[in-house]
Design a protein around this motif. Structure first.
Motif, mmCIF file in Angstrom:
data_model
loop_
_atom_site.group_PDB
_atom_site.id
_atom_site.type_symbol
_atom_site.label_atom_id
_atom_site.label_comp_id
_atom_site.label_asym_id
_atom_site.label_seq_id
_atom_site.Cartn_x
_atom_site.Cartn_y
_atom_site.Cartn_z
ATOM 1 N N ASN A 206 33.224 75.785 43.393
ATOM 2 C CA ASN A 206 31.781 75.767 43.607
ATOM 3 C C ASN A 206 31.467 74.522 44.447
ATOM 4 O O ASN A 206 31.569 73.404 43.961
ATOM 5 N N PRO A 207 31.085 74.707 45.719
ATOM 6 C CA PRO A 207 30.865 73.551 46.589
ATOM 7 C C PRO A 207 29.558 72.818 46.319
ATOM 8 O O PRO A 207 29.317 71.748 46.883
ATOM 9 N N ASP A 208 28.713 73.385 45.446
ATOM 10 C CA ASP A 208 27.426 72.763 45.134
ATOM 11 C C ASP A 208 27.640 71.721 44.042
ATOM 12 O O ASP A 208 27.560 72.018 42.848
ATOM 13 N N ALA A 209 27.932 70.479 44.455
ATOM 14 C CA ALA A 209 28.234 69.413 43.498
ATOM 15 C C ALA A 209 27.072 69.145 42.554
ATOM 16 O O ALA A 209 27.281 68.829 41.378
ATOM 17 N N ASP A 210 25.847 69.270 43.028
ATOM 18 C CA ASP A 210 24.685 69.025 42.172
ATOM 19 C C ASP A 210 24.610 70.054 41.049
ATOM 20 O O ASP A 210 24.287 69.718 39.901
ATOM 21 N N GLN A 211 24.899 71.311 41.375
ATOM 22 C CA GLN A 211 24.860 72.363 40.363
ATOM 23 C C GLN A 211 25.934 72.150 39.304
ATOM 24 O O GLN A 211 25.675 72.293 38.102
ATOM 25 N N VAL A 212 27.120 71.785 39.738
ATOM 26 C CA VAL A 212 28.212 71.558 38.798
ATOM 27 C C VAL A 212 27.926 70.326 37.937
ATOM 28 O O VAL A 212 28.148 70.326 36.725
ATOM 29 N N GLN A 213 27.394 69.275 38.563
ATOM 30 C CA GLN A 213 27.073 68.070 37.803
ATOM 31 C C GLN A 213 25.986 68.349 36.778
ATOM 32 O O GLN A 213 26.037 67.836 35.655
ATOM 33 N N ALA A 214 25.014 69.174 37.123
ATOM 34 C CA ALA A 214 23.944 69.535 36.186
ATOM 35 C C ALA A 214 24.523 70.295 35.000
ATOM 36 O O ALA A 214 24.138 70.058 33.843
ATOM 37 N N PHE A 215 25.455 71.206 35.266
ATOM 38 C CA PHE A 215 26.117 71.951 34.190
ATOM 39 C C PHE A 215 26.891 70.998 33.290
ATOM 40 O O PHE A 215 26.821 71.072 32.067
ATOM 41 N N ARG A 216 27.606 70.085 33.903
ATOM 42 C CA ARG A 216 28.422 69.120 33.151
ATOM 43 C C ARG A 216 27.545 68.252 32.263
ATOM 44 O O ARG A 216 27.870 68.002 31.098
ATOM 45 N N GLN A 217 26.436 67.805 32.776
ATOM 46 C CA GLN A 217 25.543 66.946 31.998
ATOM 47 C C GLN A 217 24.828 67.728 30.894
ATOM 48 O O GLN A 217 24.601 67.216 29.808
ATOM 49 N N GLU A 218 24.509 68.980 31.177
ATOM 50 C CA GLU A 218 23.826 69.802 30.178
ATOM 51 C C GLU A 218 24.739 70.090 28.993
ATOM 52 O O GLU A 218 24.326 70.014 27.831
ATOM 53 N N LYS A 219 25.994 70.405 29.272
ATOM 54 C CA LYS A 219 26.929 70.780 28.211
ATOM 55 C C LYS A 219 27.560 69.571 27.541
ATOM 56 O O LYS A 219 27.773 69.563 26.331
#
Length: 233
Positions: free
Chosen positions: A12-25
């Motif tokens: 997933n090249p969208d680093a912001d989306q992945v970081q948001a998922f990581r922070q949420e979980k």
């Protein structure tokens, strides 16, 4: 033949989306290790005792390191009492398990793909694997893997570390297994430690190259082309 769906298991090249998922979980995580393994039977073929012991040693001086273990943590299927194990190791505040209701229903492949994308490293140093599907799933998402240098596991590594086996022994039906080395796992985890807290911890070029290698060999379409007459579904 085993394979993956490349439209799901991908970088997933969208680093912001992945970081948001990581922070949420898993909030406040600087280094995230992911395991995906069935907790069945004793002795535990997935080597939870060895791997979690090694991870506890690795994370001793890393207050914001976490490990997500995607499994049934109880003895429901005849496996280890993992909450008791992590308490014994003193890492109960660093270990996360999936929501057990959702786990029983079945998490989506998309959820697992995001978890792999969020990880710094996938830890899969089992005592033996007939194949090891999570090993290729993680790499398809651009995540390096740590496995035991035994049975099928080293054949699947395109980016990662193969840890030496401390001892091999024969089980039923003359099936050989090998206990991974704690020190070897620790060293592999250290080699997969990155500076900074951003999900941009590995070069995108390296992640995309790894995913491409896995897709070329194990994508459903590639398997169909290689094995004429086989229907992928």
């Amino acid at each position: 033949p085993h394979g993956i769906e490349p439209t799901v298991y991908r970088v997933n090249p969208d680093a912001d989306q992945v970081q948001a998922f990581r922070q949420e979980k898993l909030r406040g995580v600087d280094h995230l290790t992911v395991m995906v393994a069935a907790n069945k039977g004793l002795p535990d073929r997935k080597a939870f005792q060895v791997q979690l012991r090694a991870w506890a040693r690795f994370a001793k001086d890393k207050p914001n390191a976490k490990i997500y273990v995607h499994t049934e943590p109880t003895t429901r299927f005849g496996g280890m009492d993992l909450p008791a194990l992590v308490n014994n190791l003193g890492i109960q505040d660093k270990v996360f398990f999936p929501n057990q209701y959702e786990y029983s229903k079945g998490y989506s492949a998309e959820y697992l793909s995001m978890m792999y994308n969020s990880a710094d490293v996938y830890l899969g140093a089992a005592m033996a694997e007939g194949f090891g599907i999570p090993i290729i799933e993680a790499q398809a998402c651009g995540t390096p893997v740590i496995v035991t240098d035994f049975s099928s596991m080293p054949e699947l590594v395109r980016w990662g570390c193969c840890c030496s086996a401390a001892m091999a022994f024969c089980r039923r039906l003359t099936a050989w297994q090998a206990r991974p080395d704690v020190d070897g796992i620790c060293e592999a985890l250290r080699s997969c430690t990155t500076n900074g807290t951003s999900i941009n911890h590995w070069e995108l070029r390296q992640r995309l190259w790894t995913a491409d290698q896995i897709h070329q060999e194990y994508a459903g379409d590639a398997i169909v082309r290689e094995r004429k007459g086989f229907r992928w579904r």
